[in-house]
Design a protein around this motif. Structure first.
Motif, PDB file in Angstrom:
ATOM      1  N   HIS A  69     -26.839  67.059   9.061  1.00  0.00           N
ATOM      2  CA  HIS A  69     -26.519  68.088  10.058  1.00  0.00           C
ATOM      3  C   HIS A  69     -25.641  69.222   9.528  1.00  0.00           C
ATOM      4  O   HIS A  69     -25.675  70.327  10.059  1.00  0.00           O
ATOM      5  CB  HIS A  69     -25.906  67.455  11.321  1.00  0.00           C
ATOM      6  CG  HIS A  69     -24.433  67.182  11.256  1.00  0.00           C
ATOM      7  ND1 HIS A  69     -23.914  65.958  10.879  1.00  0.00           N
ATOM      8  CD2 HIS A  69     -23.360  67.961  11.509  1.00  0.00           C
ATOM      9  CE1 HIS A  69     -22.591  66.000  10.924  1.00  0.00           C
ATOM     10  NE2 HIS A  69     -22.218  67.215  11.287  1.00  0.00           N
ATOM     11  N   THR A  70     -24.866  68.994   8.481  1.00  0.00           N
ATOM     12  CA  THR A  70     -23.967  70.042   8.002  1.00  0.00           C
ATOM     13  C   THR A  70     -24.664  71.017   7.052  1.00  0.00           C
ATOM     14  O   THR A  70     -24.477  72.234   7.171  1.00  0.00           O
ATOM     15  CB  THR A  70     -22.740  69.418   7.289  1.00  0.00           C
ATOM     16  OG1 THR A  70     -22.182  68.422   8.134  1.00  0.00           O
ATOM     17  CG2 THR A  70     -21.683  70.468   6.992  1.00  0.00           C
ATOM     18  N   HIS A 120     -22.771  62.720  15.640  1.00  0.00           N
ATOM     19  CA  HIS A 120     -22.799  63.511  14.396  1.00  0.00           C
ATOM     20  C   HIS A 120     -21.420  63.820  13.811  1.00  0.00           C
ATOM     21  O   HIS A 120     -21.259  63.903  12.605  1.00  0.00           O
ATOM     22  CB  HIS A 120     -23.629  64.792  14.575  1.00  0.00           C
ATOM     23  CG  HIS A 120     -22.914  65.937  15.215  1.00  0.00           C
ATOM     24  ND1 HIS A 120     -22.634  65.995  16.566  1.00  0.00           N
ATOM     25  CD2 HIS A 120     -22.413  67.085  14.695  1.00  0.00           C
ATOM     26  CE1 HIS A 120     -22.008  67.125  16.834  1.00  0.00           C
ATOM     27  NE2 HIS A 120     -21.851  67.801  15.724  1.00  0.00           N
ATOM     28  N   ASP A 121     -20.409  64.000  14.660  1.00  0.00           N
ATOM     29  CA  ASP A 121     -19.079  64.356  14.147  1.00  0.00           C
ATOM     30  C   ASP A 121     -18.065  63.214  14.303  1.00  0.00           C
ATOM     31  O   ASP A 121     -16.850  63.450  14.313  1.00  0.00           O
ATOM     32  CB  ASP A 121     -18.555  65.610  14.875  1.00  0.00           C
ATOM     33  CG  ASP A 121     -19.097  66.902  14.259  1.00  0.00           C
ATOM     34  OD1 ASP A 121     -19.643  66.860  13.142  1.00  0.00           O
ATOM     35  OD2 ASP A 121     -18.962  67.964  14.909  1.00  0.00           O
ATOM     36  N   ASP A 129     -25.838  72.263  16.817  1.00  0.00           N
ATOM     37  CA  ASP A 129     -24.471  72.241  16.286  1.00  0.00           C
ATOM     38  C   ASP A 129     -23.905  73.664  16.174  1.00  0.00           C
ATOM     39  O   ASP A 129     -22.711  73.879  16.345  1.00  0.00           O
ATOM     40  CB  ASP A 129     -24.480  71.553  14.909  1.00  0.00           C
ATOM     41  CG  ASP A 129     -23.117  71.083  14.450  1.00  0.00           C
ATOM     42  OD1 ASP A 129     -22.196  70.961  15.292  1.00  0.00           O
ATOM     43  OD2 ASP A 129     -22.962  70.834  13.237  1.00  0.00           O
ATOM     44  N   HIS A 173     -18.601  63.693   6.387  1.00  0.00           N
ATOM     45  CA  HIS A 173     -18.661  62.972   7.670  1.00  0.00           C
ATOM     46  C   HIS A 173     -20.086  62.658   8.133  1.00  0.00           C
ATOM     47  O   HIS A 173     -20.309  61.619   8.743  1.00  0.00           O
ATOM     48  CB  HIS A 173     -17.864  63.711   8.748  1.00  0.00           C
ATOM     49  CG  HIS A 173     -18.457  65.031   9.160  1.00  0.00           C
ATOM     50  ND1 HIS A 173     -18.365  66.146   8.381  1.00  0.00           N
ATOM     51  CD2 HIS A 173     -19.159  65.393  10.251  1.00  0.00           C
ATOM     52  CE1 HIS A 173     -18.978  67.148   8.999  1.00  0.00           C
ATOM     53  NE2 HIS A 173     -19.475  66.714  10.139  1.00  0.00           N
ATOM     54  N   ARG A 211     -15.559  63.296  11.683  1.00  0.00           N
ATOM     55  CA  ARG A 211     -15.221  64.662  11.280  1.00  0.00           C
ATOM     56  C   ARG A 211     -13.712  64.871  11.099  1.00  0.00           C
ATOM     57  O   ARG A 211     -13.285  65.723  10.311  1.00  0.00           O
ATOM     58  CB  ARG A 211     -15.759  65.654  12.337  1.00  0.00           C
ATOM     59  CG  ARG A 211     -15.514  67.115  12.028  1.00  0.00           C
ATOM     60  CD  ARG A 211     -16.281  67.526  10.780  1.00  0.00           C
ATOM     61  NE  ARG A 211     -16.078  68.921  10.424  1.00  0.00           N
ATOM     62  CZ  ARG A 211     -15.037  69.371   9.720  1.00  0.00           C
ATOM     63  NH1 ARG A 211     -14.092  68.537   9.345  1.00  0.00           N
ATOM     64  NH2 ARG A 211     -14.946  70.654   9.425  1.00  0.00           N
TER      65      ARG A 211
HETATM   66 FE   LIG Z   1     -20.308  68.071  11.604  1.00  0.00          FE
END
Ligand SMILES: [Fe+2]
Ligand SMILES: [Fe+2]
Length: 187
Positions: free
Chosen positions: A106-107, A49-50, A124, A80, A53
Motif C-alpha cells: 500500500h505504501t 493497513h496502518d 489511502d 509497516h 504505522r
Molecule cells: Fe501506510
C-alpha cells in the motif's frame, strides 16, 4: 470479526491515525463497490493497513523477528505494510492472499498489484481526511477510472518524495510507467 478488528486498531493507533484508517476503509468499500471488486477484502485490508504505522523501529524489529521477516536496510516508514502482511495470519488469523498483498504494497505500490491492492493504494491517498492538493484530482477520477487513479496516485507519491528529497522506490516508478503506457495505448 470486523468489530473486533476495529477495536484493536483503535487501541493501537493515535486518534488522528485512527480517523485516517476509518476514512480509508469507507473510501475503499465505496471504490470496491463501484468497480465490482470484493468489498469485504478491501475493507479488511483498509482497516489493517496502518496497524504498525506508529511503532518505533525497535518495536518493528522485534515484531519482524517473531515471523522471521527480514527488515534489512529498508527505511522505517516503508516497513509497516510488509510487516503487517507478514504477521496477518499470526495477529488476526487472516490467510487471504489479496488482503495480504494489498497491505504489503500500500505504501509504494507494485506493477503487479491486483484490484484490492489498487483500491487500497488509491483510498489511502484520497480518503476525506487527506488535505494534500494532490488528492483532489485523484478523487475526481477514482470513481469512474480506477487505473487512471492508480497511475495518478503513484505520480503523487513520486512528486511528494521528489520535493522532500526522499528515495523513490523502483516499484512505484514501474507501476506508473506501466499504467500510463496501458492507458495511453488504449485511448
Ligand atoms: Fe501506510
Ligand atoms: Fe494509510
Amino acid at each position: 470479526m470486523m468489530e473486533e478488528i476495529k477495536k484493536r486498531v483503535k487501541a493501537r493507533l493515535s486518534p488522528h491515525r485512527f480517523a485516517h484508517v476509518e476514512g480509508v476503509a469507507k473510501t475503499a468499500v465505496k471504490l470496491a463497490a463501484i468497480h465490482g471488486i470484493d468489498e469485504k477484502r478491501a475493507e479488511l485490508a483498509a482497516w489493517l493497513h496502518d496497524y504498525y504505522r506508529e511503532d518505533s523501529r525497535e518495536s518493528l524489529v522485534h515484531l519482524a523477528e517473531e515471523v522471521a521477516f527480514v527488515i534489512g536496510e529498508q527505511p522505517t516508514p516503508l516497513l509497516h505494510g510488509p510487516l503487517m502482511a507478514a504477521r496477518l495470519s499470526l495477529d488476526f488469523g487472516i490467510d487471504d492472499s489479496e488482503v495480504r498483498e494489498a497491505i504489503a504494497v500500500h505504501t509504494i505500490g507494485d506493477p503487479a498489484m491486483g484490484p484490492v491492492a489498487q483500491v487500497l493504494f488509491v483510498a489511502d491517498l484520497i480518503e476525506p481526511g487527506r488535505t494534500f492538493a494532490s488528492a483532489r484530482p485523484v478523487r475526481a477520477v477514482a470513481e469512474r477510472d480506477l487505473a487512471r487513479a492508480v497511475a495518478m496516485t503513484a505520480d503523487a507519491t513520486i512528486e511528494h518524495l521528489l520535493s522532500a528529497h526522499l528515495p523513490i522506490a523502483k516499484e512505484t516508478v514501474a507501476l506508473r510507467n506501466l499504467i500510463w503506457k496501458r492507458i495511453d495505448e488504449t485511448t
